[in-house]
Design an enzyme around this catalytic site. Structure first.
Site, mmCIF file in Angstrom:
data_model
loop_
_atom_site.group_PDB
_atom_site.id
_atom_site.type_symbol
_atom_site.label_atom_id
_atom_site.label_comp_id
_atom_site.label_asym_id
_atom_site.label_seq_id
_atom_site.Cartn_x
_atom_site.Cartn_y
_atom_site.Cartn_z
ATOM 1 N N TYR A 197 0.972 -1.072 -0.228
ATOM 2 C CA TYR A 197 0.385 0.044 -0.143
ATOM 3 C C TYR A 197 1.066 1.122 0.161
ATOM 4 C CZ TYR A 197 -3.315 3.725 1.169
ATOM 5 O OH TYR A 197 -3.458 4.416 1.412
ATOM 6 N N SER B 108 -3.470 12.106 8.464
ATOM 7 C CA SER B 108 -4.626 12.293 7.804
ATOM 8 C C SER B 108 -6.127 11.899 7.870
ATOM 9 C CB SER B 108 -4.066 10.725 7.043
ATOM 10 O OG SER B 108 -5.356 10.177 6.088
ATOM 11 N N GLN C 125 -5.157 16.732 8.206
ATOM 12 C CA GLN C 125 -5.655 16.841 6.456
ATOM 13 C C GLN C 125 -7.257 16.248 5.730
ATOM 14 O OE1 GLN C 125 -5.936 13.296 4.989
ATOM 15 N NE2 GLN C 125 -6.877 14.095 3.261
ATOM 16 N N TYR D 272 -10.217 15.868 3.357
ATOM 17 C CA TYR D 272 -10.614 15.448 2.216
ATOM 18 C C TYR D 272 -12.349 15.621 2.314
ATOM 19 C CZ TYR D 272 -6.879 11.639 1.147
ATOM 20 O OH TYR D 272 -6.061 11.113 1.087
ATOM 21 N N ARG E 102 -4.802 0.857 -8.181
ATOM 22 C CA ARG E 102 -3.553 0.970 -7.553
ATOM 23 C C ARG E 102 -3.753 -1.606 -7.208
ATOM 24 N NH1 ARG E 102 -4.503 4.897 -2.286
ATOM 25 N NH2 ARG E 102 -4.912 6.990 -3.808
ATOM 26 N N LYS F 90 -3.258 21.118 -1.068
ATOM 27 C CA LYS F 90 -2.770 19.724 -1.521
ATOM 28 C C LYS F 90 -2.981 19.433 -2.839
ATOM 29 C CE LYS F 90 0.434 15.850 0.562
ATOM 30 N NZ LYS F 90 -0.485 14.689 -0.585
ATOM 31 N N HIS G 172 0.416 13.289 -5.131
ATOM 32 C CA HIS G 172 -0.110 12.044 -4.732
ATOM 33 C C HIS G 172 0.687 10.929 -4.582
ATOM 34 C CE1 HIS G 172 -4.311 11.380 -2.048
ATOM 35 N NE2 HIS G 172 -3.733 10.286 -2.053
ATOM 36 N N ARG H 179 -0.440 7.831 -6.962
ATOM 37 C CA ARG H 179 -0.978 6.962 -6.717
ATOM 38 C C ARG H 179 -2.609 7.273 -7.256
ATOM 39 N NH1 ARG H 179 0.008 4.126 -2.340
ATOM 40 N NH2 ARG H 179 -2.191 4.326 -1.716
#
Length: 386
Positions: free
Chosen positions: A28, A110, A131, A133, A168, A255, A279, A282
């Site tokens: 990961y 995160s 951080q 989202y 991924r 970001k 990122h 990714r």
């Protein structure tokens, strides 16, 4: 058995982490989307930038100290927000935050962390960054922001480049979940990771700490892909940033900027800094490396906003190259995760020491004594990516 004192570079940490961390969590961290071309170029493009070595310059007194978004830092490095950090090592986010605080650099937690906002606040004494989202559930976002305020977070980092999730392949093949599903393949792999298993047995933090118990209606909190598909908002636009800025009221960092036009739009939001970032390779495979995108973006915004970058930084020399091309700060993700997965908090501390030493010595060889005075003239071909 590798001794921490024998570790001399981030690559050494990576090799140890690969042995100690379960395959699905190591993969990961150590993977990109699709062909992983952008993931690889993030690292290799740094090596194209060569230094000008200078001699007979008084370099006795040197300083790496600077500021990032008005915050004093021991060097122009912060720990990037990384998901599932607590699966690289038990209580990983707590250990990383403690190491960063002692070293004198910022730590970013995160949204997709294992340890919660409250966990970090309880184990540190200085403000950290959070951080965020952009999600469909604006009520949950508002609660997250309020929790970050209550934890005395000093900056909010909004990630813009995960409206949809890049494919991924390793995560799909490994059946990534947290905690690992008890399949035969997973159990056999875990048998080879006794140190990791012992650490996880000693903690209660094994799920997404910022989500579990704080939101209803999520069908599968163990799956990062499931959460992303259900909650990350593909309709994200600059109006959302205005709403977040008003709600947050503090320092705001954006970001995921990879284009000069987007950088100018970010300036208009009144953000305090932007992070040139793909990122970690990714998301959009086939995009340029972060270091290649940096010069145009730095030139486009000038001094209107602080420009930082992340992606591919594996040494203090990489930090210096980024600063030379216009970055006022850098963030490290995989370098942090490798050192954490290999040796826990002591590994993170050692990794930061190595990066600082590489940065200091290389700056000295370039004839500079203050990181604030570093510019493009320390490079032989400063226009390589222009």
């Amino acid at each position: 058995m590798t001794e921490l004192s024998k570790i001399t570079c981030i690559e050494d940490f990576r090799a140890v982490a690969k042995r100690r961390v379960p395959r699905m969590f190591y993969d990961y961290a150590d993977s990109g989307s699709w062909t992983e071309g952008t993931y690889r170029s993030n690292e290799t493009d740094f090596q194209k930038l060569k230094f000008r070595q200078r001699v007979a310059v008084d370099i006795e007194k040197r300083s790496l100290r600077t500021t990032m978004a008005g915050i004093d830092v021991a060097m122009p490095v912060a720990i990037a927000p990384t998901g599932l950090t607590g699966m690289q090592h038990a209580d990983g986010e707590i250990l990383g935050a403690k190491a960063a605080e002692k070293f004198g650099i910022p730590f970013t937690l995160s949204t997709m962390s294992i340890c919660s906002i409250e966990d970090i606040a309880a184990h540190t004494s200085r403000p950290f960054w959070f951080q965020l989202y952009v999600m469909r559930d604006k009520g949950f976002m508002e609660r997250l922001i309020n929790r970050a305020k209550a934890a005395n977070c000093s900056a909010l980092v909004v990630t813009l480049d995960l409206q949809v999730m890049g494919q991924r392949n390793k995560d799909i093949k490994n059946g990534l979940s947290t905690p690992p599903k008890p399949t035969l393949v997973n159990l056999l792999n875990l048998l080879t990771k006794p140190r990791w298993c012992l650490g996880m047995a000693g903690t209660k933090r094994r799920e997404f700490g910022n989500i579990v118990g704080h939101v209803e209606g999520i069908s599968d909190t163990s799956s990062l892909a499931s959460w992303t598909n259900e909650q990350f908002d593909p309709s994200l636009n600059w109006n959302d940033i205005e709403w977040i800025k008003k709600l947050w009221g503090g320092k705001l960092i954006l970001k995921g900027i990879m284009d000069a036009e987007d950088a100018r739009l970010a300036v208009e939001t009144g953000a305090d800094a932007i992070v040139v970032s793909n990122h970690g390779g990714r998301q959009l495979d086939g995009a340029p490396s972060s270091i290649a995108a940096l010069p145009r973006i730095a030139q486009a915004v000038g001094n209107d906003i602080e420009v930082w970058m992340d992606g591919g930084i594996r040494s203090g020399q990489d930090v210096l190259r980024a600063v030379a091309l216009g970055a006022k700060g850098t963030l490290i993700g995989r370098s942090f995760l490798y050192s954490l997965g290999a040796f826990g908090e002591a590994g993170v501390t050692r990794g930061l020491q190595l990066i600082a030493n590489e940065l200091d010595v290389t700056m000295a060889f370039c004839g500079r004594t203050a990181i604030k005075d570093v510019d493009r003239s320390i490079l032989l071909e400063p226009d390589l990516f222009d």
